[in-house]
Every structure is written in C-alpha cells, then in structure tokens.
Enzyme design. Sequence first.
Site, mmCIF file in Angstrom:
data_model
loop_
_atom_site.group_PDB
_atom_site.id
_atom_site.type_symbol
_atom_site.label_atom_id
_atom_site.label_comp_id
_atom_site.label_asym_id
_atom_site.label_seq_id
_atom_site.Cartn_x
_atom_site.Cartn_y
_atom_site.Cartn_z
ATOM 1 N N ALA A 20 -51.395 35.827 66.267
ATOM 2 C CA ALA A 20 -50.624 37.074 66.241
ATOM 3 C C ALA A 20 -50.423 37.630 67.642
ATOM 4 O O ALA A 20 -49.356 38.162 67.967
ATOM 5 C CB ALA A 20 -51.325 38.093 65.353
ATOM 6 N N PHE A 75 -53.711 41.053 55.983
ATOM 7 C CA PHE A 75 -54.871 40.392 56.599
ATOM 8 C C PHE A 75 -55.956 41.429 56.781
ATOM 9 O O PHE A 75 -55.810 42.361 57.579
ATOM 10 C CB PHE A 75 -54.431 39.800 57.940
ATOM 11 C CG PHE A 75 -55.450 38.967 58.661
ATOM 12 C CD1 PHE A 75 -55.582 37.618 58.379
ATOM 13 C CD2 PHE A 75 -56.247 39.518 59.641
ATOM 14 C CE1 PHE A 75 -56.496 36.828 59.072
ATOM 15 C CE2 PHE A 75 -57.170 38.746 60.343
ATOM 16 C CZ PHE A 75 -57.290 37.396 60.053
ATOM 17 N N GLU A 98 -54.811 44.000 67.703
ATOM 18 C CA GLU A 98 -55.025 42.590 68.057
ATOM 19 C C GLU A 98 -55.826 42.469 69.356
ATOM 20 O O GLU A 98 -55.593 41.590 70.177
ATOM 21 C CB GLU A 98 -53.694 41.835 68.202
ATOM 22 C CG GLU A 98 -52.684 42.081 67.121
ATOM 23 C CD GLU A 98 -53.114 41.551 65.762
ATOM 24 O OE1 GLU A 98 -54.205 40.981 65.668
ATOM 25 O OE2 GLU A 98 -52.354 41.729 64.803
ATOM 26 N N GLY A 99 -56.781 43.366 69.547
ATOM 27 C CA GLY A 99 -57.606 43.370 70.751
ATOM 28 C C GLY A 99 -57.150 44.432 71.716
ATOM 29 O O GLY A 99 -56.008 44.446 72.163
#
Length: 388
Positions: free
Chosen positions: A246, A133, A367-368
């Site tokens: 995710a 991704f 993811e942040g």
Amino acid sequence: MTATPLELFGVETLLDDETKDIAQTVRRFGQDHLRPQVAEWFEAGQIPARELAKQLGDLGVLGMHLSGYGCTGATATAYGMACLELEAVDSGLRSLVSVQGSLAMFAIWRFGSEEQKQEWLPRMAAGEAIGCFGLTEPDFGSDPAGMRTRARRVGQDWVLDGTKMWITNGSVADVAVVWAQTDEGVRGFVVPTTTPGFSAPLIKGKLSLRASVTSELVLEGVRLPAEAMLPEAQGLSGPLACLNEARFGIVFGAVGAARDCLQTAIDYAGSRAIFGRPLAGFQLTQAKLADMTLELGKAALLALQLGRLKDTHQLRPAQVSLGKLNNVREAISIARECRTILGAAGITGEYPIMRHANNLESVLTYEGTSEVHQLVIGREVTGLAAFR
C-alpha cells in the site's frame, strides 16, 4: 510556449507506451467521472462507494498489479501511475483503490488458500465485492505487535474478539482481512462482514479524507470455520508485507496530489491580475513555482525509480520508506505553498488545494508515520534500531 512541471523533467520519456496509456485512461476517467463531484463528496463527508467500486472495477484498477483471478497483471509502475492519477483527484479515492487492491486483495492473493482466492478475488477485482484490512487498533497503530484482538480455538472453529480502528472501506465492505493474536502468533482471517458479531460503525466528523469511508471494526464472538484463516501468513511479516504494497501506491499518489496543487497555482497565477499585471509575472511568485517544480519533479523521479526496482523484484521495504517519507512530506509542503499563491481563494472549495492539504495530513501518518519511516531509514544507514 509553456511546459508543465513534469514535462520539464521529461517524466513521460521514462514510461513505456502501455503505462502511458493506462495513466491517460485513468486521468480521463478522473476528469469525466470523479473530478466533477469530488468537492461535493468531500463537503458531504460521504461517497457512493459501491457505485465507485464497480466503476473502478470496470476500469481495471482494482488489484491491477496482481495476476490471475480476474486481475490484469499490470506492472508495478503502471499501478503507481494509476494511483498518481487517482490521487490527483483526491487522496480518498486513491485510498479506496489501495485498500481494496494492495491490502485486502493482496493479503488473500499472497497468503490465502486457493479456495479463498477463488471465492473473493474475481469479485473484488470487478468491484462487485469491497474489502477492508483490519490491523490498526485504538491503542496500537505504529506498534502492531501490541494488538489486543484475539482469536481462540473453539473446537475446529476460531472465535475472534477485539476492535480495529481507522479502517478504510470498513462500513461498506463485504469482506474484512482481520489480524489477531493467537497461541501461534499473529494470524490473518478472512471475515465475511455478514458474520454474526461483526459490526463496522462509521467514523464521522473527519476533517481529512472526507471523500472516503473510515470505520471502526468491532468483533464480538465472531465465529469462523478453520478455513477462514490465511494459511500462508504467520507473524507480523504478513500484515507488514501488505502495508508495504500500500505504501508503494502512496509514493506515486502523493505526486498526483502535489501536481494538481501546483498546476492549479500556475493557472491561477497566470490569470490573476495584481498591480496591473499577472501574479505569475512577479519574481517572488516565480521563485515559489520554480522551487515547487523542482520538488515535484524529484518526487516523480524517485517514484519511478522505485517502480523500476519493484518491477525487477529488487525493491526493499526501506526504499519504500524513502519514497513515502519524501513524497508525502514534499506534497504537503507544495500544497501549503500553493495555497499562499491563491490567497483567500485558496481556502475555498472552488479550488482543490485546501482539500489536498487536508487529505495529505492523513496520508502523512497512515501506512506508517513519518517518524517511523525516519527510523526505518536511520536503521538502514546506521545498522542500529532506535524504535524503542
């Protein structure tokens, strides 16, 4: 008689029989096939990704929360418990599953054409094709709107140019979901990795997530047919929806890493004699174990509550931020405290604690980042955005 930390909270009583069976199956797979080799993979900084993908496909965990196209259609909570059991072995192994199922597969499943779904999803669910991704760039992680990767029309085709960074599975992927700026805004593209102009150099020298493939993606004049674009995704809402999928797995996965650290510390303290009696018999040791048990149990209950909300289609992105911020932060704290109980033994590869702690440093920011999730929560409770 002793109880494990999660038994004290009665966590299993909140799971239905099917979810329990899935969790136990994944735990047995981890014990038999992953745990005996993971320390070696971590030290070597490489994993047999294709072999693992096929095994995980046979296990049924790749895209397991999706329906159709060879996916098992399990509940979100069952998927979360599978992530918990995988990350109890190693965060890198859970990352392989998360990126495959919740990023690459979910993007195609949610936003792709029927042709794209038929072409890729059954093979990806079986582990016969690996996906990655491509969103994060060298200069744009927390601010994806600034991405520089560009897709331009040339006749009926699209031509992509740009660079993506910190891409899990990139060097072993058969297909990449790549997000790029276009004249129509941000769009996603399904890119076979054999396309001329596409390359995925391996990132080496990592001190975290070493049992995971991490790569750069380089796109130099990558020419794709019009049908390579994901038709149902326009703007940043597409990739952000994938990231939310995710993050949900991470909420559960972090609990697995913390559980493994805490159980290791309890077992060690029970067998390690100091001043003539077990280390576990000292008040300060028990205070540490009690405090960590509390935080682990609260994290598990939070994860299960978010799973229930997701299964009833009530889960909001800010609630996933709550889970990711709390559970990863507490997992790191537990790993560090457990290391102190093991003393010098805690820094060796003989025990999993330092490996988990190193991995969780990456989980904390991918993811942040924690700071971004704090701002998401802050916006929810104040009504004011403070991102810029």
